[in-house]
Structure formats: structure tokens, C-alpha cells
Design a protein around this motif. Structure first.
Motif, mmCIF file in Angstrom:
data_model
loop_
_atom_site.group_PDB
_atom_site.id
_atom_site.type_symbol
_atom_site.label_atom_id
_atom_site.label_comp_id
_atom_site.label_asym_id
_atom_site.label_seq_id
_atom_site.Cartn_x
_atom_site.Cartn_y
_atom_site.Cartn_z
ATOM 1 N N UNK A 7 46.742 29.697 38.916
ATOM 2 C CA UNK A 7 45.132 29.247 38.740
ATOM 3 C C UNK A 7 44.025 29.728 40.433
ATOM 4 N N UNK A 8 44.841 29.742 40.862
ATOM 5 C CA UNK A 8 44.126 30.052 42.459
ATOM 6 C C UNK A 8 43.402 31.037 42.837
ATOM 7 N N UNK A 9 41.963 30.855 43.770
ATOM 8 C CA UNK A 9 41.749 32.513 43.417
ATOM 9 C C UNK A 9 41.396 32.616 44.934
ATOM 10 N N UNK A 10 41.159 31.558 46.122
ATOM 11 C CA UNK A 10 40.440 31.711 47.429
ATOM 12 C C UNK A 10 39.459 31.785 47.219
ATOM 13 N N UNK A 11 38.819 32.429 48.118
ATOM 14 C CA UNK A 11 37.453 32.474 48.554
ATOM 15 C C UNK A 11 37.392 33.876 48.573
ATOM 16 N N UNK A 12 38.173 34.908 47.569
ATOM 17 C CA UNK A 12 38.029 36.269 47.803
ATOM 18 C C UNK A 12 38.389 37.356 48.947
#
Lengths: 438, 524
Positions: free
Chosen positions: A51-56
Motif C-alpha cells: 500500500x505504501x506509495x511514497x512521494x513519487x
């Protein structure tokens, strides 16, 4: 003959320790709560990774994944260590199984040590498995995300390298920069407009010609606590040890933000010295402030990411050992619910006491009686407890900062060798005195 | 042991039946909740399963968790650990989907506070984009009836991207233009009406193919693609692959397929419903959606339908301001690299801007700022219309200015049109905005080319000299390199070349030949 007896005695002690440890591992594995927590850790990590996506960015993704998964795993395993410690010690005593063990030539301390070894062994295996799983999944996910090349380069340069931090020498403040200021707990260096400040570094390693070193710092306008930060102009002057001249690097940077610039390896002399100075050319003619905790620091690649990763995992393992000690000690003295309450309270107080520092920083004459008493209590409890966040070095790994062996050793000595041993010995003493026949 | 197994089986069956039962009861409960107005908010719709689970499981503790996440977010922002901010913001919005104020704050925080501490323009743009996405893709999904969110979204386009206050504003404009260019192409005008007629779902699309449906499915089979994968490839390349394109053309379904995939792309990723865009264009005139003011106008228009009181005025203000910007610089001539975007006035919008101002004044009264804004627009309009050769329209606008009872300083307008324009230009020349300077220079260059076509080389030289003077004057105000990057004009020669290209595209072939012949004399 005497020495042969001694060897046999030691072997017997070891055998009994190993037997108790193995039995403990088996008992732990049979515990439903342990099984449940293990499943929660596994599924929790899978959920986080998915689920984690970070800041791109690749760096952001890497940092958030490492931070969240290891925080989650570390704290849940610490809870498991406390639970298992209490469960295996208090459970055996409550169910009178301890009498079977003590009917054999086994001392009570041996019993506790065996239990501790069993819990720690299990924790070590679990932590190693989960760390390998997280590490492999992390790189697999990074590969699948197809980040642009420059992003991957940034990740390699800033995170996947363990760089050692070098601080400037003390007492190298040069005029005309003004003296250091104090603001709260922070020591600040002020650089008035159109003046400069020099920093000297020494004992830097010999570098290859193509190597670079990173200069990291953060400066502020008005105050580090002020939100009123903006762009400013200035010049970094780098000393060339060959001709003793300073060469300029003009910059426009945003104050209040960590800045990083690359310096050439030639700036370091053959004796490992480096001299740099900052000249304040602020367009608003304001002074610049640099808190000592914000540098400037020099970072030089020291080791691989893998090495740093192992060191971070080792620190988490120390946290688990300490939690196990607390759990075993509490379990040996109290019934299971009481032991869990005691152990968790001890660790929570250890974390909370840190927040009292800002309210009662130091004893002074201006404080009233109650505040002085609170201050004393804070200091006393501070000595008696341990803040589990000492073991948290994930942020260093995320920033690509080398986790020094000295730091690991200090934490190990302070927490496990001193605090842990003292707690364990105290617990053992009372355990010896405890009547188990009732 | 046997009993335990039986109990276990019963429990499993019960667990399987339970969700079905709960689902029936839950729907009824939602209906009762809405009918009897038991809660102030409507039940959540369109929420993903994960969100529904957390919403129900956490119950009232969602607020507490959101508070903790908010504190962590602030803490992380202060310690410059920005990498968590997007994730935390998303979680907060998902935990408290109805708290639109929080979503607006978080979006603003990322677009304004975080972006400015980044040095590289691409990093800044990423943060501005995160702010836009949080509002558009998260908050709006659950609050389609909240006008504040539409206004906030429009504000990010209008102020953050559209204005020249941010050092990286040009990068943002180019990045937006590039993104939209991939979807809507580089034509002077894109046919939004056609897109609005495109099928809304994959089923409708397949039905619309009629007899060609099986042939289309065969293409997918041969290309080893599903419909979703084809859509992904289309979005990646901005078009169909050559082989797919050829086969679709042979079947005569290229246009309908292209429209369907583009419309879906716009709806899914940008929330731009072509039908709504068409309605906006029908009302105001053609707007280029590669430019930020078109987006701000679109979102303000959507907000206006739902807004009341102050927010209604704010939406109306955003509409007339965006229209004014589009009038001044709403025609995209070209964009290049990462920092070059060149526009010219979209003179066809002048009546729409005027109407927007008038409608607002009718509804909310001519407050000082609206009246002065209107007056400024009318003066700009007269100058631009005049300099772009629309003298009749300019005269009409000047007449309207003279007839406005609210304007006190009437003597300023009691002049002949040309005298008025020259007076205003000479006044403005020292205090011009980027848009005004650019449109004035472009208009003068156009005049020069028109004069060339009329064999009036000397006059053309006069216009050219005047354009250079305005250019030089504007650029002399630039304080430093950063200022030039932020609000400087492209090179003069560049402007001339682009205007020549534009002018050539607007004149018939025989005049083009005259222009080509005479321009050599002009260049000498």
C-alpha cells in the motif's frame, strides 16, 4: 582430575542452558499469542509494502518503506519479546513446571538465562527472516516501479551508500564572524552580512582523484524556530591545499532546508585536512544562523548499503534482547498479567520520561520546590529506565549515513551491559529468594 | 473434539452468511439515515473497499487516528522528512473523507510550502501536482457536492501555476502544457464536442462498434492485449501503435476508438468530463486546456453550480479573472524545453470576459475591486483589440467605457480611439505586466507584417522599432537572472519568428507570396 571436573561442570551447565533454551523455543512456538503476532507482523509488512506509495520518487519510496516496515516490525517484535519473556518465565512458575526443571541440578539463574537465550534465539531468527524478506521485496518493488534513471542515480548516491560523517574541529571560529549564540538548547553560529566563517576538518581519509565528498548543512534566517525562511545568496569558499587559495562556489539556497553540495577530492590535503568558509551575501542584508547540530558536516562514502543494513538490524536485535530481559525479569517475579503490566509500564515510562526533559530541563535556583522535586524524579527515573528509541537508527540508514560501530557499542554497553545486566541480576536475586513451592 | 469441529463448521457457515445479511441491513440503514436526516452528511459513495473497512472498523476512533497522523505530518514537515507527506495526507483524507477543510489545507501545504523548499523545478512541480491530485483524485471523489474543493483546485491552477510568483512557474506551465498536449494534441482547437459524445464505459464502447465488435476483439487477440492494456498503451504513447491504428482505420473505427480512449483518459486521470468541458466552452468561448487558466475556469465553473454566498462570489471572481487571463494570453503559440511557453491574446473571448464581469456586478453589486477590475479589463481590451486590428470592436468597447455611469474619471476616455490607445500605451509602457508586454509586442509585430503585405515597408519598420522599444523597456526592469527566468520575455527574434508563423497561417496563399517577397526588403 580437578580440571576435568571443572570442564564437565561447565559442559553440564551449558547442556542445561541449551536444553532450557530449546524447550523455551518450543514453548514460544506453541503460544497462540506469539503465532498471532507473527502473522500480524507478516501480513502487516505485506500490507505496508503493497500500500505504501511514497512521494513519487525512488528515494521517497525507499525511505518510507524502510521506515514504516522496520518501525512496525521492531515495535511488534519488542512487544512479542516482552510477552514471550513474561509467558515463559511466569507461565512455568504459575503452572509449577519450574519444579520439574529445578528438581534437576539446575540453578535458578541458569533457568532464567536459558529462558532468555531461548527467547533471544527465536527473536533473532524471526528478525533475520523478516529483514531478508523486507530487503528483497524492497529491491524487487523498486525494480518494478520503473523510476527514471536520474532518480535511481539519486537513490544510489544519497541512500544506497553508507557515508561517514565528519564534524568540523571545535575552536576554529574565525573572525570576523561573531561569537556563538545560545538559543534554547541549541548552539548557534551567526554569520553577519558580508562576513565569513571558516570551518576546519581534519583526519579525513585519502581519496581518489575522481571521488567527491558531500558538504551538508542547514542555515536559518532570524531563528531556527522561525517559519519565515526564504532564498538567500552566499558563497562557499573552498581551500585548495596546493596553492593555499580559496575558490568560490556561489549559491542561492532556501534557508531552513538541508543543503548538500559536492566538493572535489583535491580540496582535501595529503594530511587529511579541509578548510571551507561561508560568506554571507544575503540580498536582504540579514545575518545567517547555523545551529551546530545542522553542520556543516562532510560526508565521505565509507561502506556498502548492505553493511549498514546489517548494522541497523543488529540495533533492532539489541532492542529485542533488552525487551526480553525486561520480560524474563518481570515474569520471574510476578504472575503473568502483572509481569506484562510491569514490563510494558517500564518501557512506556522510559519513552515518556524523555518528553519531561523539555518541561524540566535542569535544576536551577529559580525553580519552585515542586518543580525541583519533579526535576529530581525525572532524572532518577531517567537513570533507571531506557528509552527504546535509542535503538532506532533507521533514519541514518535512510539518509545514507554510516552507522558507526562506536555508536552501536555505546548503545550496547549502556543498555544491555549496564542496564540489562543490572536488571537481570536484581531480578535473579529476588527470584532466588522467591518461594516457589506455594 | 468432534463437537469443536461441528461448532467450527457452523461458525464458518455463519460467517459466510453474515456479510450478505449485513449488506442488506446496511443499505436499508443508509436509506433510513438519509430519509430521516439522522446525520448531517450523506453516506460515503464510490469509496474503495479498504476505506470502507477502515471507516467501519475504526468508527469514532478515525478522528483520533487522523489527529495523530496530522501531528506526525506536521512533525515530519518541520524536520524536512517530506517523503511521508503524500502518504500521510492520503491517509488523513481517507480517514476523514468529509473533512474537506483538512484536504484543502494538506493540498495547499504540499503545493505551496513544500514545493518552495525544493531547488529543482521538476521537484517543485511534483509537489504542486501532489497537491492537485490530493484534491482532485482523493477529496473530490467523496465530496462531489462541496464547492470549496472546486474553488481550491481552481486556485492551484490559477495562482500557483498561472501566476508568475513562483520561480518555477514557467516549468509548471510547460509541464501542464506537455501533459495536456499528449491527450488533446496540438491543434489550434480541439473538438471537445466529439469527445463528449464518446461512449462512457467499455461496454458502451463495444456496443457502439456494432458489427465491428468481433473484428475489434480479434485485433486485441492478435496484439495479445486486453481492453485495459490497450488503454494503458494508449496513455503511455499518447496514441495507438502503428499496427493497431492501421487495423482500426481499415475497419473505419479509428475515430470512435480514439475518442473513447481519450475521453476515458481525461475522465479517469484529470476528472475532465468532455461533456462538462464542452458546456463550459459553449458558454464562454474556446479555451485552450493546455493553459492553466482554462483549468481554473473549469473548476470554478463546477464550483459555481453548488456555491452560495461568499464562495459564490469567489467562484465568480475566479471565472472572470481566468477569462481575463485567457483573453490576454489564452492562445498557446508554442512551448519548448522546460522553460519556454509563448502565448498571445485570445481576442475571441473579449465579450465573454465582459459578460462575466457584468453578470457578477448584477448579482453581487459593483464592489470596488470588481468595478476597478472591469475598468482595467475594458482599457486592456480596447488596446489589444485596436492593436490586433479589430478597430470597430475597440471603438465599441471605448464607447461602453464612456457610457459607464460608475466611472468618475471620464475625461480619460473622451478621446479618439487612436489617441486613447497611444496615451494608454505610453502610460503603461513603464508599468507593464508580462501578459500586457507580450501581447503589445505581438500586436505590434503583427501590424508590421500586415504593413508588409500592403507594401508599406516604412510603416512596418516603424511598428518593428516600437515593438523593440517596448521589449527593451520591459526587459530593462528585470533585476537579475532569476527574475528573467520568472517573468522575462523570450528573445525578440523568437517572438518575431513565432508571430510570422502564426500570421502566415491566417492569410491566403497569394498574400503569403507577397509577404515572402516583401519581407526580404523589410529585413534589410
Amino acid at each position: 582430575m580437578k580440571s576435568s571436573d571443572s570442564v564437565t561442570g561447565k559442559r553440564r551447565i551449558m547442556n542445561s542452558l541449551v536444553s532450557i533454551a530449546i524447550l523455551t523455543v518450543q514453548k514460544c512456538l506453541r503460544s497462540h499469542i506469539f503465532q498471532l503476532v507473527f502473522i500480524v507482523i507478516l501480513f502487516g509488512n505485506v500490507f505496508l509494502i503493497l500500500s505504501l506509495e511514497g512521494d513519487g520518487t525512488a528515494v521517497g519510496y525507499f525511505q518510507i518503506l524502510v521506515s514504516y516496515t522496520f518501525s512496525f516490525t521492531g515495535y511488534l517484535l519488542a512487544f512479542t519479546a516482552i510477552w514471550l519473556g513474561c509467558f515463559v518465565a511466569a507461565g512455568d512458575i504459575d503452572k509449577k513446571q519450574i519444579q520439574m526443571v529445578l528438581s534437576k541440578p539446575v540453578m535458578k539463574v541458569q533457568f532464567l538465562l536459558g529462558k532468555l537465550a531461548g527467547v533471544c534465539l527465536l527473536q533473532f531468527v524471526l528478525l533475520s527472516l523478516i529483514s531478508v524478506m523486507i530487503g528483497l521485496t524492497l529491491f524487487a518493488k523498486l525494480n518494478r516501479k520503473n523510476y527514471p534513471d536520474h532518480d535511481i542515480q539519486r537513490l544510489r548516491k544519497n541512500v544506497l551508500t553508507a557515508s561517514r560523517r565528519y564534524s568540523p574541529l571545535a575552536n576554529t571560529i574565525s573572525t570576523p564572524a561573531r561569537d556563538e549564540l545560545e538559543e534554547g538548547q541549541k548552539r548557534l553560529i551567526e554569520i553577519p552580512i558580508y562576513t565569513f566563517k571558516t570551518w576546519n576538518f581534519n583526519k579525513l581519509p585519502n581519496l581518489e582523484k575522481n571521488d567527491t565528498l558531500q558538504l551538508r548543512y542547514r542555515m536559518y534566517l532570524n531563528s531556527p524556530n522561525s517559519d519565515d525562511q526564504r532564498s538567500t545568496q552566499g558563497i562557499w569558499w573552498i581551500n585548495n591545499p596546493l596553492d593555499k587559495m580559496y575558490y568560490p562556489i556561489p549559491l542561492v539556497v532556501h534557508t531552513g532546508k538541508i543543503q548538500e553540495i559536492s566538493l572535489p577530492a583535491e580540496a582535501v590535503s595529503s594530511t587529511g585536512e579541509l578548510k571551507i568558509r561561508y560568506e554571507n551575501q544575503d540580498q536582504g542584508t540579514q545575518s545567517m544562523l547555523i545551529p551546530q547540530i545542522d553542520g556543516p558536516f562532510i560526508f565521505i562514502p565509507k561502506s556498502s548499503f548492505g553493511n549498514n543494513y546489517v548494522r541497523m538490524v543488529l540495533m533492532i536485535f539489541f532492542k529485542l534482547i533488552f525487551s526480553s530481559i525486561i520480560g524474563i525479569t518481570a515474569g520471574s517475579l510476578f504472575s503473568l498479567p502483572m509481569a506484562i503490566f510491569f514490563a510494558t509500564s517500564y518501557l512506556i515510562i522510559g519513552v515518556l520520561i524523555v518528553f519531561m526533559r523539555s518541561t524540566f530541563p535542569e535544576i536551577s535556583g529559580s525553580l519552585n520546590f515542586l518543580s525541583q522535586a519533579a526535576c529530581h524524579i525525572r532524572m532518577l527515573v531517567g537513570y533507571a529506565t531506557i528509552d527504546l528509541r535509542q535503538f532506532y537508527v533507521t533514519d541514518l540508514l535512510m539518509r545514507g549515513e554510516f552507522i558507526e560501530l562506536s555508536k552501536i557499542s555505546i548503545v550496547f554497553a549502556k543498555t544491555i551491559m549496564i542496564h540489562g545486566t543490572l536488571i537481570f541480576l536484581t531480578g535473579s536475586y529476588f527470584f532466588q529468594k522467591r518461594e516457589l513451592g506455594a | 473434539m468432534k463437537m469443536t469441529k461441528q461448532y467450527f463448521c457452523i461458525l464458518c457457515i455463519f460467517m459466510m452468511i453474515l456479510p450478505g445479511l449485513i449488506s442488506t441491513i446496511h443499505s436499508k440503514m443508509n436509506v433510513i439515515r438519509t430519509q430521516n436526516k439522522l446525520t448531517t452528511v450523506e453516506p460515503l459513495e464510490n469509496a474503495p473497499p479498504m476505506m470502507v473497512v477502515t471507516t467501519i472498523m475504526l468508527g469514532g476512533f478515525r478522528g483520533l487516528l487522523a489527529d495523530i497522523l496530522f501531528l506526525r505530518l506536521q512533525n515530519k514537515k518541520n524536520s524536512e522528512n517530506f517523503f511521508e507527506m503524500v502518504q500521510l495526507s492520503e491517509w488523513i483524507v481517507n480517514l476523514q473523507p468529509r473533512f474537506t477543510g483538512a484536504a484543502s489545507f494538506l493540498a495547499w501545504n504540499m503545493a505551496y510550502n513544500v514545493s518552495v523548499v525544493c531547488k529543482a523545478p521538476e521537484d517543485r512541480w511534483r509537489w504542486v501536482n501532489h497537491g492537485i491530485k490530493l484534491l482532485r483524485d482523493n477529496a473530490l471523489t467523496y465530496n462531489l457536492s462541496d464547492p470549496l474543493l472546486y474553488w481550491e483546485l481552481g486556485w492551484l491552477y490559477q495562482h500557483k501555476i498561472g501566476q508568475v510568483l513562483d520561480d518555477a512557474n514557467r516549468y509548471y506551465k510547460v509541464a501542464l502544457a506537455k501533459e495536456m498536449h499528449r491527450i488533446i494534441g496540438d491543434g489550434d482547437e480541439y473538438f471537445w464536442n466529439e469527445l463528449s459524445l464518446a461512449p462512457l464505459s467499455s461496454d458502451q464502447f463495444l456496443l457502439a462498434l456494432k458489427n465491428n465488435r468481433s473484428a475489434f476483439e480479434e485485433i486485441l487477440f492478435k496484439e495479445k492485449l486486453t481492453l485495459d492494456q490497450l488503454a494503458l498503451h494508449f496513455r503511455r504513447d499518447g496514441k495507438f501503435s502503428d499496427s493497431v491504428s492501421l487495423k482500426l482505420r481499415e475497419l473505419n473505427i479509428l475515430k470512435i476508438s480514439d475518442n473513447y480512449f481519450r475521453a476515458t483518459w481525461l475522465r479517469d486521470e484529470y476528472r475532465l468530463d468532455p461533456a462538462l468541458v464542452s458546456a463550459v466552452l459553449e458558454k464562454y468561448g474556446y479555451l485552450d486546456f493546455r493553459l492553466p487558466e482554462s483549468h481554473s475556469l473549469f473548476w470554478a465553473h463546477q464550483g459555481l453550480k453548488l456555491a452560495e454566498n461568499d464562495l459564490h462570489i469567489k467562484c465568480e471572481r475566479m471565472i472572470f479573472q481566468s477569462l481575463k487571463t485567457a483573453f490576454n494570453s489564452g492562445k498557446l503559440l508554442y512551448f519548448d524545453g522546460s522553460n519556454t511557453v509563448n502565448t498571445m491574446p485570445n481576442v475571441t473571448l473579449c465579450d465573454a470576459v465582459r459578460n462575466a464581469y457584468s453578470d457578477t456586478m448584477k448579482r453581487h453589486g459593483a464592489g470596488n475591486y470588481i468595478l476597478s477590475g472591469y475598468e482595467n479589463f475594458m482599457i486592456d481590451a480596447v488596446i489589444i483589440l485596436y492593436t490586433f486590428g479589430l478597430k470597430e470592436k475597440a471603438e465599441q468597447y471605448l464607447e461602453s467605457l464612456r457610457d459607464m455611469p460608475e466611472i468618475s474619471e471620464k475625461s480619460r476616455f473622451n478621446k479618439a480611439l487612436s489617441a486613447f490607445v497611444i496615451d494608454e500605451l505610453s502610460k503603461d509602457i513603464n508599468n507593464m505586466s508580462l501578459e500586457n508586454a507580450q501581447s503589445t509586442i505581438q500586436a505590434l509585430i503583427l501590424k508590421a507584417y500586415q504593413s508588409i503585405c500592403l507594401h508599406e515597408i516604412e510603416r512596418a519598420n516603424g511598428f518593428d522599432m516600437l515593438a523593440r522599444k517596448v521589449y527593451k523597456n520591459y526587459m530593462s526592469k528585470m533585476a537579475n537572472e532569476a527574475d528573467i527566468n520568472r517573468r522575462g520575455l523570450p528573445e525578440f527574434q523568437h517572438l518575431k519568428v513565432r508571430m510570422l508563423q502564426y500570421f502566415r497561417s491566417t492569410i491566403p496563399e497569394n498574400i503569403q507570396q507577397v509577404l515572402d517577397r516583401e519581407i526580404t526588403k523589410f529585413n534589410q
